[in-house]
Design a protein around this motif. Structure first.
Motif, PDB file in Angstrom:
ATOM      1  N   GLY A 180       2.022  13.489   4.102  1.00 13.55           N
ATOM      2  CA  GLY A 180       2.706  13.492   2.823  1.00 13.55           C
ATOM      3  C   GLY A 180       4.193  13.637   2.971  1.00 13.55           C
ATOM      4  O   GLY A 180       4.730  13.559   4.040  1.00 13.55           O
ATOM      5  N   SER A 181       4.940  13.889   1.872  1.00  9.20           N
ATOM      6  CA  SER A 181       6.387  13.951   1.932  1.00  9.20           C
ATOM      7  C   SER A 181       7.003  14.789   0.831  1.00  9.20           C
ATOM      8  O   SER A 181       6.376  15.104  -0.140  1.00  9.20           O
ATOM      9  CB  SER A 181       6.945  12.557   1.840  1.00  9.20           C
ATOM     10  OG  SER A 181       6.687  12.073   0.576  1.00  9.20           O
ATOM     11  N   GLU A 197       1.385  10.542  -1.979  1.00  4.13           N
ATOM     12  CA  GLU A 197       0.848   9.922  -3.182  1.00  4.13           C
ATOM     13  C   GLU A 197       0.785   8.396  -3.039  1.00  4.13           C
ATOM     14  O   GLU A 197      -0.200   7.764  -3.418  1.00  4.13           O
ATOM     15  CB  GLU A 197       1.713  10.306  -4.384  1.00  4.13           C
ATOM     16  CG  GLU A 197       1.648  11.787  -4.729  1.00  4.13           C
ATOM     17  CD  GLU A 197       2.577  12.142  -5.875  1.00  4.13           C
ATOM     18  OE1 GLU A 197       3.259  11.226  -6.383  1.00  4.13           O
ATOM     19  OE2 GLU A 197       2.620  13.323  -6.252  1.00  4.13           O
ATOM     20  N   CYS A 198       1.865   7.815  -2.514  1.00  2.00           N
ATOM     21  CA  CYS A 198       1.907   6.354  -2.351  1.00  2.00           C
ATOM     22  C   CYS A 198       0.875   5.885  -1.327  1.00  2.00           C
ATOM     23  O   CYS A 198       0.258   4.821  -1.487  1.00  2.00           O
ATOM     24  CB  CYS A 198       3.311   5.922  -1.917  1.00  2.00           C
ATOM     25  SG  CYS A 198       4.597   6.196  -3.166  1.00  2.00           S
ATOM     26  N   ASP A 199       0.696   6.672  -0.266  1.00  2.00           N
ATOM     27  CA  ASP A 199      -0.279   6.348   0.765  1.00  2.00           C
ATOM     28  C   ASP A 199      -1.677   6.291   0.171  1.00  2.00           C
ATOM     29  O   ASP A 199      -2.441   5.339   0.381  1.00  2.00           O
ATOM     30  CB  ASP A 199      -0.185   7.405   1.864  1.00  2.00           C
ATOM     31  CG  ASP A 199      -1.043   7.088   3.079  1.00  2.00           C
ATOM     32  OD1 ASP A 199      -1.465   5.932   3.224  1.00  2.00           O
ATOM     33  OD2 ASP A 199      -1.265   8.004   3.888  1.00  2.00           O
ATOM     34  N   ALA A 206       5.072   1.082   7.865  1.00  5.88           N
ATOM     35  CA  ALA A 206       5.129  -0.253   8.452  1.00  5.88           C
ATOM     36  C   ALA A 206       3.723  -0.790   8.703  1.00  5.88           C
ATOM     37  O   ALA A 206       3.485  -2.002   8.618  1.00  5.88           O
ATOM     38  CB  ALA A 206       5.928  -0.223   9.755  1.00  5.88           C
ATOM     39  N   GLU A 207       2.767   0.097   9.003  1.00  5.96           N
ATOM     40  CA  GLU A 207       1.384  -0.334   9.200  1.00  5.96           C
ATOM     41  C   GLU A 207       0.804  -0.888   7.895  1.00  5.96           C
ATOM     42  O   GLU A 207       0.034  -1.856   7.910  1.00  5.96           O
ATOM     43  CB  GLU A 207       0.532   0.832   9.700  1.00  5.96           C
ATOM     44  CG  GLU A 207       0.842   1.240  11.134  1.00  5.96           C
ATOM     45  CD  GLU A 207      -0.097   2.325  11.628  1.00  5.96           C
ATOM     46  OE1 GLU A 207      -1.018   2.710  10.864  1.00  5.96           O
ATOM     47  OE2 GLU A 207       0.077   2.780  12.765  1.00  5.96           O
ATOM     48  N   HIS A 208       1.158  -0.260   6.754  1.00  8.47           N
ATOM     49  CA  HIS A 208       0.688  -0.776   5.471  1.00  8.47           C
ATOM     50  C   HIS A 208       1.175  -2.207   5.266  1.00  8.47           C
ATOM     51  O   HIS A 208       0.413  -3.095   4.878  1.00  8.47           O
ATOM     52  CB  HIS A 208       1.218   0.098   4.322  1.00  8.47           C
ATOM     53  CG  HIS A 208       0.605   1.443   4.239  1.00  8.47           C
ATOM     54  ND1 HIS A 208       1.292   2.553   3.811  1.00  8.47           N
ATOM     55  CD2 HIS A 208      -0.650   1.875   4.529  1.00  8.47           C
ATOM     56  CE1 HIS A 208       0.501   3.596   3.831  1.00  8.47           C
ATOM     57  NE2 HIS A 208      -0.677   3.215   4.265  1.00  8.47           N
ATOM     58  N   THR A 209       2.468  -2.406   5.504  1.00  4.07           N
ATOM     59  CA  THR A 209       3.063  -3.722   5.300  1.00  4.07           C
ATOM     60  C   THR A 209       2.457  -4.769   6.239  1.00  4.07           C
ATOM     61  O   THR A 209       2.130  -5.885   5.825  1.00  4.07           O
ATOM     62  CB  THR A 209       4.587  -3.649   5.513  1.00  4.07           C
ATOM     63  OG1 THR A 209       5.149  -2.682   4.610  1.00  4.07           O
ATOM     64  CG2 THR A 209       5.237  -4.998   5.264  1.00  4.07           C
TER      65      THR A 209
END
Length: 262
Positions: A4-5, A183-185, A232-235
Protein backbone atom coordinates in the motif's frame (compact mmCIF):
# COMPACT_ATOMS: atom_id res chain seq x y z
CA UNK A 1 2.92 -5.46 -6.00
CA UNK A 2 0.62 -5.96 -3.12
CA UNK A 3 1.87 -3.15 -0.95
CA UNK A 4 0.00 0.00 0.00
CA UNK A 5 0.97 3.69 0.16
CA UNK A 6 0.68 6.99 2.10
CA UNK A 7 -2.32 9.15 1.25
CA UNK A 8 -2.20 12.71 0.07
CA UNK A 9 -2.41 15.40 2.72
CA UNK A 10 -0.63 15.97 6.00
CA UNK A 11 -0.61 13.05 8.39
CA UNK A 12 0.50 13.75 11.97
CA UNK A 13 2.64 11.07 13.64
CA UNK A 14 1.06 8.28 15.61
CA UNK A 15 1.64 7.61 19.26
CA UNK A 16 0.48 5.04 21.83
CA UNK A 17 -3.22 5.01 22.43
CA UNK A 18 -4.15 7.59 19.78
CA UNK A 19 -4.65 7.80 16.07
CA UNK A 20 -3.77 11.06 14.40
CA UNK A 21 -4.60 10.13 10.81
CA UNK A 22 -7.54 11.20 8.72
CA UNK A 23 -9.36 10.15 5.57
CA UNK A 24 -7.88 10.59 2.12
CA UNK A 25 -7.89 14.39 2.17
CA UNK A 26 -5.64 14.44 5.23
CA UNK A 27 -8.46 16.21 7.14
CA UNK A 28 -11.32 14.98 9.26
CA UNK A 29 -14.52 15.72 7.30
CA UNK A 30 -16.34 18.85 8.46
CA UNK A 31 -19.33 16.90 9.74
CA UNK A 32 -17.00 14.86 11.97
CA UNK A 33 -15.34 17.83 13.69
CA UNK A 34 -16.59 19.91 16.55
CA UNK A 35 -19.99 20.05 18.23
CA UNK A 36 -22.26 17.04 18.21
CA UNK A 37 -20.89 14.17 16.17
CA UNK A 38 -23.19 12.70 13.59
CA UNK A 39 -23.44 9.42 15.43
CA UNK A 40 -24.90 11.13 18.52
CA UNK A 41 -28.72 11.14 18.86
CA UNK A 42 -30.54 14.43 18.40
CA UNK A 43 -31.67 16.08 21.62
CA UNK A 44 -35.38 16.85 21.74
CA UNK A 45 -36.02 20.23 20.18
CA UNK A 46 -32.56 20.39 18.63
CA UNK A 47 -33.72 20.25 15.01
CA UNK A 48 -35.74 23.09 13.54
CA UNK A 49 -39.50 22.92 13.06
CA UNK A 50 -40.40 20.59 10.24
CA UNK A 51 -36.88 19.17 9.91
CA UNK A 52 -36.84 15.38 10.41
CA UNK A 53 -34.28 13.87 12.79
CA UNK A 54 -31.00 12.81 11.20
CA UNK A 55 -31.32 9.26 9.79
CA UNK A 56 -29.31 6.48 11.39
CA UNK A 57 -27.38 5.90 8.17
CA UNK A 58 -25.32 9.02 8.97
CA UNK A 59 -23.71 7.23 11.89
CA UNK A 60 -22.76 4.41 9.57
CA UNK A 61 -21.28 6.94 7.16
CA UNK A 62 -19.01 8.29 9.90
CA UNK A 63 -18.12 4.74 10.91
CA UNK A 64 -17.22 3.88 7.34
CA UNK A 65 -15.08 6.99 6.92
CA UNK A 66 -13.14 6.13 10.05
CA UNK A 67 -12.83 2.51 8.93
CA UNK A 68 -11.23 3.65 5.67
CA UNK A 69 -8.88 6.00 7.50
CA UNK A 70 -7.82 3.26 9.91
CA UNK A 71 -7.24 0.84 7.03
CA UNK A 72 -5.01 3.44 5.36
CA UNK A 73 -3.11 3.87 8.62
CA UNK A 74 -2.54 0.12 8.80
CA UNK A 75 -1.12 0.06 5.28
CA UNK A 76 1.09 3.05 6.04
CA UNK A 77 2.37 1.40 9.21
CA UNK A 78 1.12 4.38 11.21
CA UNK A 79 -0.81 2.05 13.49
CA UNK A 80 2.09 0.17 15.01
CA UNK A 81 1.94 -3.65 15.17
CA UNK A 82 1.69 -4.77 18.80
CA UNK A 83 0.50 -1.37 20.03
CA UNK A 84 -2.84 -1.03 21.84
CA UNK A 85 -5.18 1.80 20.79
CA UNK A 86 -8.31 2.80 22.71
CA UNK A 87 -11.55 3.80 21.00
CA UNK A 88 -12.07 6.94 23.16
CA UNK A 89 -8.56 8.20 22.39
CA UNK A 90 -8.98 7.55 18.68
CA UNK A 91 -12.40 9.19 18.76
CA UNK A 92 -10.97 12.27 20.42
CA UNK A 93 -8.45 12.61 17.60
CA UNK A 94 -11.22 12.31 15.01
CA UNK A 95 -13.60 14.64 16.83
CA UNK A 96 -16.29 11.97 17.14
CA UNK A 97 -17.57 9.75 19.91
CA UNK A 98 -15.96 6.41 20.64
CA UNK A 99 -18.94 4.53 19.16
CA UNK A 100 -18.13 4.72 15.42
CA UNK A 101 -14.44 4.17 16.17
CA UNK A 102 -15.24 1.09 18.22
CA UNK A 103 -17.47 -0.24 15.44
CA UNK A 104 -14.74 0.34 12.87
CA UNK A 105 -12.17 -1.41 15.05
CA UNK A 106 -14.55 -4.33 15.58
CA UNK A 107 -14.74 -4.70 11.80
CA UNK A 108 -10.94 -4.68 11.62
CA UNK A 109 -10.92 -7.35 14.33
CA UNK A 110 -13.13 -9.62 12.21
CA UNK A 111 -10.66 -9.12 9.35
CA UNK A 112 -7.73 -10.07 11.57
CA UNK A 113 -6.07 -6.65 11.45
CA UNK A 114 -6.45 -6.02 15.18
CA UNK A 115 -7.18 -8.00 18.32
CA UNK A 116 -9.62 -7.03 21.07
CA UNK A 117 -7.91 -6.32 24.41
CA UNK A 118 -10.60 -6.33 27.14
CA UNK A 119 -10.89 -3.05 29.06
CA UNK A 120 -8.05 -1.51 27.05
CA UNK A 121 -8.91 -1.31 23.37
CA UNK A 122 -7.47 -2.97 20.28
CA UNK A 123 -3.98 -4.29 19.59
CA UNK A 124 -2.67 -4.13 16.04
CA UNK A 125 -1.85 -7.67 14.93
CA UNK A 126 1.79 -8.61 14.49
CA UNK A 127 2.46 -10.46 11.25
CA UNK A 128 5.55 -12.29 10.04
CA UNK A 129 6.98 -13.22 6.63
CA UNK A 130 5.44 -16.69 6.78
CA UNK A 131 1.88 -15.32 6.93
CA UNK A 132 2.64 -13.01 4.03
CA UNK A 133 4.02 -15.91 1.98
CA UNK A 134 0.96 -18.03 2.77
CA UNK A 135 -1.38 -15.26 1.65
CA UNK A 136 0.58 -14.88 -1.61
CA UNK A 137 0.35 -18.63 -2.22
CA UNK A 138 -3.41 -18.73 -1.67
CA UNK A 139 -3.94 -15.67 -3.86
CA UNK A 140 -1.90 -17.27 -6.64
CA UNK A 141 -3.95 -20.47 -6.44
CA UNK A 142 -7.13 -18.42 -6.90
CA UNK A 143 -6.13 -15.64 -9.28
CA UNK A 144 -3.54 -17.13 -11.64
CA UNK A 145 -5.77 -19.75 -13.31
CA UNK A 146 -8.63 -17.25 -13.56
CA UNK A 147 -6.42 -14.60 -15.19
CA UNK A 148 -5.02 -17.13 -17.66
CA UNK A 149 -8.51 -18.28 -18.58
CA UNK A 150 -9.67 -14.69 -19.05
CA UNK A 151 -6.62 -13.98 -21.23
CA UNK A 152 -7.90 -16.58 -23.70
CA UNK A 153 -11.54 -15.50 -23.73
CA UNK A 154 -11.87 -11.75 -23.06
CA UNK A 155 -11.64 -9.48 -26.15
CA UNK A 156 -8.96 -6.79 -26.37
CA UNK A 157 -11.40 -3.87 -26.10
CA UNK A 158 -12.51 -4.98 -22.66
CA UNK A 159 -8.92 -5.08 -21.48
CA UNK A 160 -8.36 -1.60 -22.95
CA UNK A 161 -11.17 -0.30 -20.74
CA UNK A 162 -9.02 -1.13 -17.68
CA UNK A 163 -6.22 1.21 -18.76
CA UNK A 164 -7.24 4.04 -16.36
CA UNK A 165 -6.99 1.63 -13.42
CA UNK A 166 -3.50 0.54 -14.40
CA UNK A 167 -2.48 4.16 -14.91
CA UNK A 168 -3.82 5.04 -11.44
CA UNK A 169 -1.39 2.57 -9.84
CA UNK A 170 1.48 4.24 -11.69
CA UNK A 171 0.37 7.68 -10.49
CA UNK A 172 0.16 6.57 -6.86
CA UNK A 173 3.51 4.80 -7.07
CA UNK A 174 5.21 7.83 -8.62
CA UNK A 175 4.58 9.89 -5.48
CA UNK A 176 5.28 7.01 -3.09
CA UNK A 177 1.68 7.09 -1.86
CA UNK A 178 1.38 3.68 -0.20
CA UNK A 179 -2.25 3.87 0.97
CA UNK A 180 -3.52 5.16 -2.37
CA UNK A 181 -1.40 2.56 -4.17
CA UNK A 182 -2.98 -0.18 -2.08
CA UNK A 183 -6.46 0.98 -3.09
CA UNK A 184 -5.54 1.31 -6.78
CA UNK A 185 -3.82 -2.08 -6.73
CA UNK A 186 -6.93 -3.78 -5.36
CA UNK A 187 -9.18 -1.86 -7.77
CA UNK A 188 -7.16 -3.14 -10.74
CA UNK A 189 -7.27 -6.74 -9.52
CA UNK A 190 -10.99 -6.52 -8.75
CA UNK A 191 -11.72 -5.20 -12.23
CA UNK A 192 -9.75 -8.04 -13.84
CA UNK A 193 -11.42 -10.74 -11.75
CA UNK A 194 -14.87 -9.20 -12.23
CA UNK A 195 -14.61 -10.19 -15.88
CA UNK A 196 -14.95 -13.80 -14.70
CA UNK A 197 -18.53 -13.07 -13.59
CA UNK A 198 -18.09 -14.70 -10.17
CA UNK A 199 -18.93 -12.31 -7.30
CA UNK A 200 -17.83 -14.76 -4.61
CA UNK A 201 -14.44 -15.13 -6.26
CA UNK A 202 -13.99 -11.34 -6.39
CA UNK A 203 -14.96 -10.90 -2.73
CA UNK A 204 -12.66 -13.64 -1.45
CA UNK A 205 -9.71 -12.53 -3.58
CA UNK A 206 -10.16 -8.90 -2.53
CA UNK A 207 -10.16 -9.80 1.17
CA UNK A 208 -6.98 -11.86 0.78
CA UNK A 209 -5.43 -8.99 -1.18
CA UNK A 210 -6.30 -6.47 1.56
CA UNK A 211 -4.74 -8.67 4.24
CA UNK A 212 -1.58 -9.08 2.17
CA UNK A 213 -1.11 -5.30 2.19
CA UNK A 214 -0.75 -4.95 5.96
CA UNK A 215 2.89 -4.33 6.96
CA UNK A 216 5.05 -6.83 8.77
CA UNK A 217 5.77 -6.39 12.47
CA UNK A 218 9.48 -5.83 11.86
CA UNK A 219 9.74 -5.12 8.17
CA UNK A 220 10.99 -2.07 6.28
CA UNK A 221 8.54 0.36 4.71
CA UNK A 222 7.81 -0.25 1.06
CA UNK A 223 10.10 1.88 -1.09
CA UNK A 224 8.87 4.12 -3.89
CA UNK A 225 11.01 2.10 -6.30
CA UNK A 226 9.18 -1.09 -5.27
CA UNK A 227 5.82 0.55 -5.89
CA UNK A 228 6.95 1.74 -9.32
CA UNK A 229 8.13 -1.76 -10.23
CA UNK A 230 4.83 -3.26 -9.14
CA UNK A 231 2.83 -0.65 -11.04
CA UNK A 232 4.91 -1.34 -14.16
CA UNK A 233 3.81 -4.99 -13.93
CA UNK A 234 0.17 -3.87 -14.13
CA UNK A 235 0.87 -1.88 -17.27
CA UNK A 236 2.92 -4.64 -18.90
CA UNK A 237 0.27 -7.24 -18.10
CA UNK A 238 -2.47 -5.09 -19.57
CA UNK A 239 -0.42 -4.48 -22.71
CA UNK A 240 0.05 -8.24 -23.15
CA UNK A 241 -3.64 -8.92 -22.56
CA UNK A 242 -4.64 -6.33 -25.16
CA UNK A 243 -2.16 -7.83 -27.61
CA UNK A 244 -3.44 -11.31 -26.67
CA UNK A 245 0.13 -12.51 -26.21
CA UNK A 246 -0.63 -15.52 -24.01
CA UNK A 247 3.02 -16.48 -23.52
CA UNK A 248 3.88 -13.07 -22.05
CA UNK A 249 0.65 -12.98 -20.05
CA UNK A 250 1.44 -16.31 -18.40
CA UNK A 251 4.97 -15.23 -17.50
CA UNK A 252 3.82 -11.88 -16.10
CA UNK A 253 0.93 -13.31 -14.09
CA UNK A 254 3.10 -15.92 -12.41
CA UNK A 255 5.86 -13.42 -11.73
CA UNK A 256 3.32 -10.98 -10.36
CA UNK A 257 2.49 -13.33 -7.48
CA UNK A 258 5.72 -15.25 -6.92
CA UNK A 259 7.69 -12.00 -6.85
CA UNK A 260 5.18 -10.05 -4.77
CA UNK A 261 6.21 -8.61 -1.41
CA UNK A 262 2.71 -8.58 0.01
Amino acid sequence: MEQGSAREGVRPPYGPGAYAGTPATGRVPEQMRGGRSQDAPLVRGEHTHGEPPAPRVIRHSVRDQILQALRAALVDGELTPGQVYSAPALGARFGVSATPVREAMQQLATEGAVEVVPNRGFRVSERGPRELAELAEVRALIEVPVMLRLARTVPAERWSALRPLADATVTAAAVGDRASYAECDRAFHRAVLTLAGNEQLVAIADELHRRSQWPLAAGPATRRADLLADAAEHTALLDALIAQDLTVVQALVREHFTGADG
